[in-house]
Scaffold this motif. Structure first.
Motif, short mmCIF file in Angstrom:
data_model
loop_
_atom_site.label_atom_id
_atom_site.label_comp_id
_atom_site.label_asym_id
_atom_site.label_seq_id
_atom_site.Cartn_x
_atom_site.Cartn_y
_atom_site.Cartn_z
N LEU A 121 -43.25 22.44 3.41
CA LEU A 121 -44.46 21.43 3.56
C LEU A 121 -45.72 21.87 4.48
O LEU A 121 -46.86 21.49 4.22
CB LEU A 121 -43.77 19.97 3.74
N GLY A 122 -45.40 22.20 5.67
CA GLY A 122 -46.16 22.49 6.71
C GLY A 122 -47.11 23.60 6.21
O GLY A 122 -48.46 23.63 6.37
N MET A 123 -46.68 24.74 5.37
CA MET A 123 -47.42 25.86 5.03
C MET A 123 -48.21 25.17 3.91
O MET A 123 -49.56 25.64 3.97
CB MET A 123 -46.09 26.78 4.28
N LEU A 124 -47.86 24.22 3.07
CA LEU A 124 -48.76 23.85 2.09
C LEU A 124 -50.07 23.08 2.58
O LEU A 124 -51.00 23.19 2.31
CB LEU A 124 -48.22 22.92 1.08
N GLY A 125 -49.56 22.15 3.68
CA GLY A 125 -50.59 21.48 4.42
C GLY A 125 -51.61 21.93 5.17
O GLY A 125 -52.91 21.92 5.03
N PHE A 126 -51.16 22.90 6.05
CA PHE A 126 -52.02 23.71 6.83
C PHE A 126 -52.83 24.84 5.95
O PHE A 126 -54.05 25.23 6.45
CB PHE A 126 -51.13 24.29 8.05
N GLY A 127 -52.00 25.47 4.98
CA GLY A 127 -52.75 26.26 4.32
C GLY A 127 -53.77 25.81 3.23
O GLY A 127 -54.86 26.27 3.23
N ALA A 128 -53.54 24.56 2.59
CA ALA A 128 -54.74 23.76 2.05
C ALA A 128 -55.86 23.51 3.00
O ALA A 128 -57.26 23.66 2.67
CB ALA A 128 -54.07 22.60 1.40
#
Length: 189
Positions: A121-128
């Motif tokens: 979830l962190g990867m998706l949020g920070f990545g976005a």
């Protein structure tokens, strides 16, 4: 002369015990002014993609100490990719994140509550946030990337406090470095 020795010893102990903070401050100081150019902003946006990726990989491997070697190899990869100028580091980090996420989905780790799912979830949020910041107008992009760095610092300090996923030294270094880079992005023009 003898009165200076205890002070020097005290400072040496502080630096020894807080070496991740000293390293972060030194690295941040060396990067001052790098965000003033479009290339500098792009590089900081790409590194913002790297930060949650390292947490994701460490969680996938269930190896907290992997964060430091992953960071060193990632910085080397950024240098090589920028030197070759064939593919953007952001594309490589995004592809690696996708591979790790698919790997976690295939082996069932993504469907179970735990560190990997949280890091996904962190990867998706920070990545976005990083990718939107890289694609946006530079004025707006600077603030989006700065927000990502600042929010990642909070992420680091939560992990430091909870003593999970990555080595404590890495979380400390990353949190201090993230705050310094976010401040540079906001306050340099």
């Amino acid at each position: 002369m003898t009165s200076e020795t205890p002070d020097r010893i005290r400072w040496a102990r502080v630096v020894k015990n807080r070496w991740p903070t000293a390293l972060a401050i030194t690295m941040a100081a060396l990067s001052i002014g790098g965000s003033k150019t479009q290339d500098g902003l792009a590089a900081l946006g790409e590194v913002l993609l790297l930060l949650p990726l390292l947490y994701l990989v460490a969680a996938k491997l269930e190896r907290r100490q992997a964060a430091w070697p992953l960071l060193a190899s990632s910085f080397a990869a950024i240098f090589v990719l920028q030197s070759l100028d064939v593919i953007a580091p952001a594309a490589v980090f995004s592809a690696l994140a996708l591979i790790v996420l698919v790997w976690g989905a295939v082996d069932g780790q993504l469907s179970r509550p735990g560190p990997f799912r949280l890091q996904a979830l962190g990867m998706l949020g920070f990545g976005a946030l990083a990718l939107i910041g890289l694609a946006a107008d530079p004025g707006l992009g600077r603030y989006l990337v700065a927000a990502g760095w600042f929010l990642h610092a909070i992420w680091d300090f939560v992990h430091l406090r909870r003593d999970r996923v990555v080595a404590r030294s890495y979380a400390e270094w990353c949190g201090i470095f993230d705050i310094a880079i976010a401040a540079e992005l906001v306050f340099t023009f």
